[in-house]
Design a protein around this motif. Structure first.
Motif, short mmCIF file in Angstrom:
data_model
loop_
_atom_site.label_atom_id
_atom_site.label_comp_id
_atom_site.label_asym_id
_atom_site.label_seq_id
_atom_site.Cartn_x
_atom_site.Cartn_y
_atom_site.Cartn_z
N UNK A 242 0.81 -1.21 0.00
CA UNK A 242 0.00 0.00 0.00
C UNK A 242 0.85 1.26 0.00
N UNK A 243 0.17 2.39 0.06
CA UNK A 243 0.83 3.69 0.14
C UNK A 243 0.33 4.43 1.37
N UNK A 244 1.23 5.13 2.03
CA UNK A 244 0.86 5.96 3.16
C UNK A 244 0.90 7.42 2.72
N UNK A 245 -0.17 8.15 2.95
CA UNK A 245 -0.26 9.56 2.58
C UNK A 245 -0.30 10.40 3.85
N UNK A 246 0.49 11.49 3.87
CA UNK A 246 0.52 12.35 5.04
C UNK A 246 0.51 13.81 4.60
N UNK A 247 0.08 14.66 5.53
CA UNK A 247 -0.01 16.10 5.25
C UNK A 247 0.20 16.87 6.54
N UNK A 248 0.87 18.02 6.45
CA UNK A 248 1.08 18.80 7.66
C UNK A 248 1.79 20.10 7.40
N UNK A 249 2.20 20.77 8.47
CA UNK A 249 2.82 22.09 8.35
C UNK A 249 4.05 22.20 9.23
N UNK A 250 4.85 23.24 8.96
CA UNK A 250 6.04 23.51 9.76
C UNK A 250 5.69 24.44 10.91
N UNK A 251 6.52 24.41 11.93
CA UNK A 251 6.31 25.34 13.04
C UNK A 251 6.85 26.72 12.65
N UNK A 252 6.81 27.66 13.57
CA UNK A 252 7.21 29.02 13.28
C UNK A 252 8.68 29.13 12.86
N UNK A 253 9.51 28.24 13.38
CA UNK A 253 10.93 28.27 13.04
C UNK A 253 11.21 27.69 11.66
N UNK A 254 10.27 26.90 11.15
CA UNK A 254 10.46 26.24 9.87
C UNK A 254 11.34 25.01 9.95
N UNK A 255 11.80 24.66 11.15
CA UNK A 255 12.72 23.54 11.31
C UNK A 255 12.05 22.26 11.79
N UNK A 256 10.79 22.35 12.16
CA UNK A 256 10.06 21.15 12.62
C UNK A 256 8.79 21.02 11.78
N UNK A 257 8.69 19.93 11.04
CA UNK A 257 7.52 19.67 10.21
C UNK A 257 6.76 18.48 10.79
N UNK A 258 5.51 18.70 11.15
CA UNK A 258 4.67 17.64 11.70
C UNK A 258 3.58 17.30 10.70
N UNK A 259 3.52 16.01 10.33
CA UNK A 259 2.53 15.56 9.37
C UNK A 259 1.73 14.41 9.96
N UNK A 260 0.47 14.34 9.59
CA UNK A 260 -0.40 13.26 10.04
C UNK A 260 -1.07 12.61 8.84
N UNK A 261 -1.51 11.38 9.02
CA UNK A 261 -2.19 10.67 7.94
C UNK A 261 -2.76 9.37 8.45
#
Length: 219
Positions: free
Chosen positions: A149-168
């Motif tokens: 299968x394939x896992x799809x995720x989507x999310x955004x970076x924090x204010x610093x731009x150095x931490x990206x959190x995605x969920x799916x």
């Protein structure tokens, strides 16, 4: 040509599934199409867009921006130290891995191929990550040789731009259910970053940290 054929097929399928078209012809078909649009719902009502506005929007959608430039910094060869936990409190399992990241489609997507081992078996995987200018969000897909299968995720970076959190979501082959997953990417500097994965506890279904990979750029 391919797009024209697809549109033709859609129109034919709609006509075949429209009972009114069998008796009353094109006029009733058009009436049926209009009636199918929910009235009073601004999210679902069709809104015409002039060609100049549409072209401007597409150009903005297709043009790589600062998030894409940031992803490009990750291009290169990397070594990974992987730690996995099969359940909360379970003894950690460690292994080594490596990956190669390359920007594709004119700097629009980061394509990363992984190789390593999992429980004594060869492991390979591939991730494609991008930044959707329209959604203002990071998107990714993941495939590997441990599934089909394939896992799809989507999310955004924090204010610093150095931490990206995605969920799916991903499918649990044992139950056939879709379960929630989370991925956190932390960019320490140009030569180091970490990736943490969270998934459901087999016993309770609650999320826990089941994997961490510490990446170091190969010199």
């Amino acid at each position: 040509m391919k797009t024209t054929l697809m549109l033709t097929a859609v129109v034919l399928l709609a006509a075949c599934n429209n009972p009114a078209s069998d008796k009353t012809g094109a006029t009733d078909t058009a009436k049926t199409t209009v009636a199918a649009t929910p009235a009073g719902d601004p999210e679902k009502e069709w809104k015409p867009v002039d060609s100049a506005t549409a072209m401007k929007a597409w150009m903005e959608y297709a043009t790589p921006g600062e998030p894409h430039k940031a992803m490009a910094k990750g291009a290169g060869n990397w070594e990974g130290e992987t730690t996995m936990w099969m359940a909360p409190g379970a003894p950690p399992m460690t292994s080594k891995s490596s990956c190669v990241s390359k920007m594709a489609m004119g700097g629009r997507y980061d394509v990363t191929t992984f190789s390593g081992s999992f429980m004594g078996q060869p492991f390979e995987g591939m991730a494609i990550m991008g930044y959707d200018n329209s959604k203002k969000a990071y998107i990714s897909t993941w495939i590997d040789n441990m599934g089909t299968g394939m896992m799809h995720m989507e999310g955004k970076a924090d204010a610093s731009g150095k931490v990206i959190t995605m969920t799916g979501k991903m499918t649990d082959p044992a139950t056939g259910r879709e379960c929630d997953v989370k991925e956190i990417n932390t960019f320490i500097d140009d030569d180091h970053h970490t990736m943490e994965m969270y998934g459901p506890d087999p016993a309770t279904g609650k999320q826990y940290k089941n994997m961490e990979i510490k990446f170091t750029r190969k010199k």
